[in-house]
Each structure stands twice: as structure tokens, then as C-alpha cells.
Write a protein that holds these residues in place. Structure first.
Motif, short mmCIF file in Angstrom:
data_model
loop_
_atom_site.label_atom_id
_atom_site.label_comp_id
_atom_site.label_asym_id
_atom_site.label_seq_id
_atom_site.Cartn_x
_atom_site.Cartn_y
_atom_site.Cartn_z
N ASP A 40 39.27 43.19 44.33
CA ASP A 40 39.48 42.28 45.47
C ASP A 40 39.14 40.84 45.11
O ASP A 40 38.98 40.00 45.99
CB ASP A 40 38.60 42.72 46.64
CG ASP A 40 37.11 42.65 46.31
OD1 ASP A 40 36.77 42.56 45.11
OD2 ASP A 40 36.28 42.68 47.25
N SER A 41 39.05 40.53 43.83
CA SER A 41 38.59 39.21 43.42
C SER A 41 39.58 38.10 43.71
O SER A 41 39.20 36.93 43.85
CB SER A 41 38.27 39.21 41.92
OG SER A 41 39.45 39.35 41.15
N ARG A 198 37.48 36.01 56.47
CA ARG A 198 36.65 37.17 56.82
C ARG A 198 35.71 36.89 57.97
O ARG A 198 35.52 37.71 58.87
CB ARG A 198 35.82 37.61 55.61
CG ARG A 198 36.59 38.32 54.52
CD ARG A 198 35.62 38.79 53.44
NE ARG A 198 34.57 39.61 53.99
CZ ARG A 198 33.30 39.63 53.55
NH1 ARG A 198 32.95 38.83 52.56
NH2 ARG A 198 32.42 40.42 54.10
#
Length: 383
Positions: A40-41, A198
Motif C-alpha cells: 500500500d506504499s 484517510r
């Protein structure tokens, strides 16, 4: 311009890598994390260089207290040393290398020998200042500070001297370097950003006054001062919520302030953390020392006011009295006063919460960090 990033973990370095990648400047990112943990980098897999054989087992074994006492110091030293050697031996052509402090001495010298620049990336205060204030604080709390490994300290001081520039995340960190004799023109102030993709308001605020702390439950984070403040504020119906990894001193600090309405959630990740930040009335972070705590930006992005000490880098994120309050370190009475104000005035909490969200949105997430870093690197390299 071609830039290589070297970090033994994740930290803010992945955000750094994404920003340079978006500007076409990332040549490679070396990390001690295994590749499967970087799915997920957001970094192009072709640019990732992973070398986890030392760091990954070390991170796993840190969970065992016996390991921390007997082996952690040496293991950490060798992990950082071997990472530095590995990156230096495999450094691709670049105009600059950004190496996390403590693991870039050899790599930086290789880059400089090739005509490139070495940027030492320091996330906390000057290591000498850090060691001194933590020794003092542990003594104040009745504990013995084991001190920073002298080998690590010596190597990092050598990095400060040999690097072409040192990036720091806050004015507090910058000042700690200047007071230790590092020239101001060698320091590049690049405050971290917040992840707006997020962290955003997720659900409604609790009706009860909910005081949230996120971070290691440690002396360094000022936990004792928060506990004292909550007791002195004596807020009926309020709840103190602790989210973070317990440390050897945690139980003793909590035992000193028995009877407090404390809820311990352990380490929170993903939406669980976003949800707790969103429902909280206020985030309190009274750290004695750190660089720029990203949990503050994350809470602000969730529309939650923040009470923080000057030694968290808070002044680079928000203004005292607008999105929260910025207080001196070691002042539980001041924390108690601000908690009492917020608890008594829901309108003030809402006003600060809206201002907090607007402030972080104005930062543009991590993009402003990326712009500042990219511009500074172009100036440093002459690109």
C-alpha cells in the motif's frame, strides 16, 4: 533531478517518496521493510529496494520485554549499520540521497564522492538535546534513563557534520539544532502534512467529553502530565481514552493516578483510529520531546481540537487559541485549565473543530511538504 531515499522502516519516508515520485524525481527508495508490507506504499515497485533480513526480525522481537532489555540496543545498532552499508554498496546514480538520521553516514559519503549531495533527515530533536532532556525527565519521574547508545549518538553527530543539509520537521527541532551549534543555513524546515484521503470526520462526536491520547504510553510523551491534568480538572462524566503501545513505565504512571475514568484501547490502525479521532472532543499530546507528531495533523483533519506542548512541533501545524491550544511542557495545571474551558463550552469545541479541519485542508495534505522539499532539493543540487 534524481533522488534516493534511505529509511530502515516506513515513518514519513513513504510520504516523502510518493511526493518525489509524483514530481518525477525519485530514483529509488531503500527500506528495511519486507516488500509484502509495502503493497500500500504507493511507490512504483520498480523503485523499491527492500532489505528486511535484519530489521524485520528486530521489529517482531521488540514485543518481548526480555529482548528489549538484553539485545535491543545491539540489534538496533547492527540493523542501522548494515542498512547503511547495503545502501552505500548499491546506491544508484543520483543527485542527492536523503537518509534517515543514524543510517546515512557511509551512504552520504558515497553520494558526495560521486558529486551528489547528502541530506540527513532528522525526525526528532537534535540527538544531544534529546538525550539530555529525556535523562532529566526520567529522573523527574523517578526512573533511570538508559541513554541513547553512544555509538548511535557519535555516528549521528558525524552525520550532522558531514551532511550538506539537514531536514527537520518543526521549528522546535530546528531550534534544538541551532542551540547545539549547527548553522541555521544548514537546516531545511519541511513540516509534515496530513493524510486527507484517510483522516476525515467519520461519524458524530460523542455527547460525553472524550479526551483522547494517541501514542506510546511513555514518559517521553508526557503521559504523567496528562493524567495529573485530568485529575485536577475533575470533569464530571469525562473519559480519558488512551490509544497506543504500553511501555515498561506505563503501569507505574497509571498506578500513581488511580481512580481516573480511563479507557485503554491498545494500538489502533486504519478506520478504527479515524473513528476514535472523530468521536473525541479533544486530542491531548503533552510530549516532553519529539519532532512533529503526525497524530496532531490527523486529529485536526478529523475536526478535533488539539492541546499540545511546544515540544511537539505544534506551532508548525496550528495556532494557539484557534484550532487548539499550545502549552509549555510539564504544565498539568495549564492542560487542566484548557480541558475545563473546552468541556464547559461545546460551542468553542465546535468552532475549533471546524477551524482545525479548514487549517489542514489548506495544507493540501502532503503536497505542500512535497513542494517545499522538492524546491529545497533543486536549490541544493543546482538542478
Amino acid at each position: 533531478m534524481r533522488v534516493v531515499i534511505s529509511t530502515i522502516g516506513r515513518f514519513h519516508s513513504l510520504n516523502q517518496g510518493r511526493q518525489l515520485q509524483a514530481r518525477g524525481a525519485l530514483a529509488a527508495l531503500f527500506t528495511g521493510y519486507p516488500r509484502f508490507k509495502l503493497a500500500d506504499s504507493g511507490i512504483d515497485p520498480a523503485l523499491l529496494r527492500t532489505w528486511p533480513w535484519i530489521q524485520a526480525p528486530y521489529m517482531g522481537l521488540l514485543r518481548f520485554p526480555g529482548f528489549q532489555r538484553h539485545l535491543a540496543t545491539d540489534w538496533s545498532w547492527w540493523a542501522q549499520s548494515l542498512h547503511d552499508r547495503h545502501v552505500a554498496a548499491h546506491l544508484p546514480p543520483c543527485d542527492a540521497v536523503i537518509a534517515l538520521s543514524g543510517m546515512g553516514l557511509r551512504t552520504g559519503r558515497v553520494a558526495q564522492a560521486r558529486g551528489g549531495r547528502h541530506v540527513c533527515d532528522r525526525g526528532s530533536s537534535h540527538i544531544g538535546y534529546q538525550d539530555d532532556i529525556l535523562r532529566e525527565e526520567y529522573g523527574r519521574q523517578g526512573f533511570v534513563w538508559q541513554g541513547i547508545d553512544p555509538r548511535v549518538k557519535a555516528r549521528e553527530l558525524a552525520e550532522y557534520d558531514s551532511a550538506d543539509a539537514i531536514t527537520v520537521p518543526s521549528g522546535f527541532v530546528r531550534d534544538s539544532f541551532i542551540t547545539r551549534g549547527v548553522p541555521a543555513d544548514k537546516l531545511i524546515l519541511v513540516p509534515y502534512g496530513g493524510d486527507l484521503s484517510r483522516f476525515r470526520p467519520l461519524g458524530e462526536k460523542d455527547r460525553d467529553f472524550r479526551i483522547l491520547f494517541v501514542g506510546q504510553l511513555a514518559i517521553r510523551k508526557g503521559l504523567s502530565y496528562l493524567l495529573q491534568a485530568v485529575r485536577r480538572a475533575a470533569l464530571p462524566g469525562a473519559k480519558l481514552v488512551l490509544a497506543g503501545l504500553e511501555q515498561p513505565e506505563t503501569a507505574t504512571l497509571l498506578a500513581r493516578e488511580t481512580g481516573l475514568p480511563v479507557e485503554r484501547l491498545g494500538v489502533l490502525r486504519g478506520d478504527d483510529l479515524v473513528r476514535e479521532m472523530s468521536r473525541a472532543s479533544v486530542l491531548v499530546l503533552p510530549s516532553v520531546e519529539e519532532g512533529l507528531a503526525m497524530v496532531m495533523a490527523e486529529a485536526l483533519a478529523c475536526g478535533t481540537p488539539v492541546i499540545a506542548s511546544t515540544n511537539t512541533g505544534a506551532a508548525d501545524l496550528f495556532s494557539d487559541g484557534v484550532e487548539g491550544f499550545i502549552l509549555p511542557i510539564r504544565d498539568p495545571d495549564a492542560i487542566a485549565d484548557r480541558l475545563t474551558r473546552l468541556a464547559a463550552d461545546p460551542g468553542l469545541r465546535a468552532q475549533m473543530g471546524h477551524a482545525a479541519r479548514d487549517r489542514i485542508q489548506g495544507f493540501g495534505g502532503w503536497d505542500r511538504y512535497g513542494d517545499r522539499l522538492y524546491t529545497a532539493l533543486r536549490t541544493l543540487t543546482g538542478a
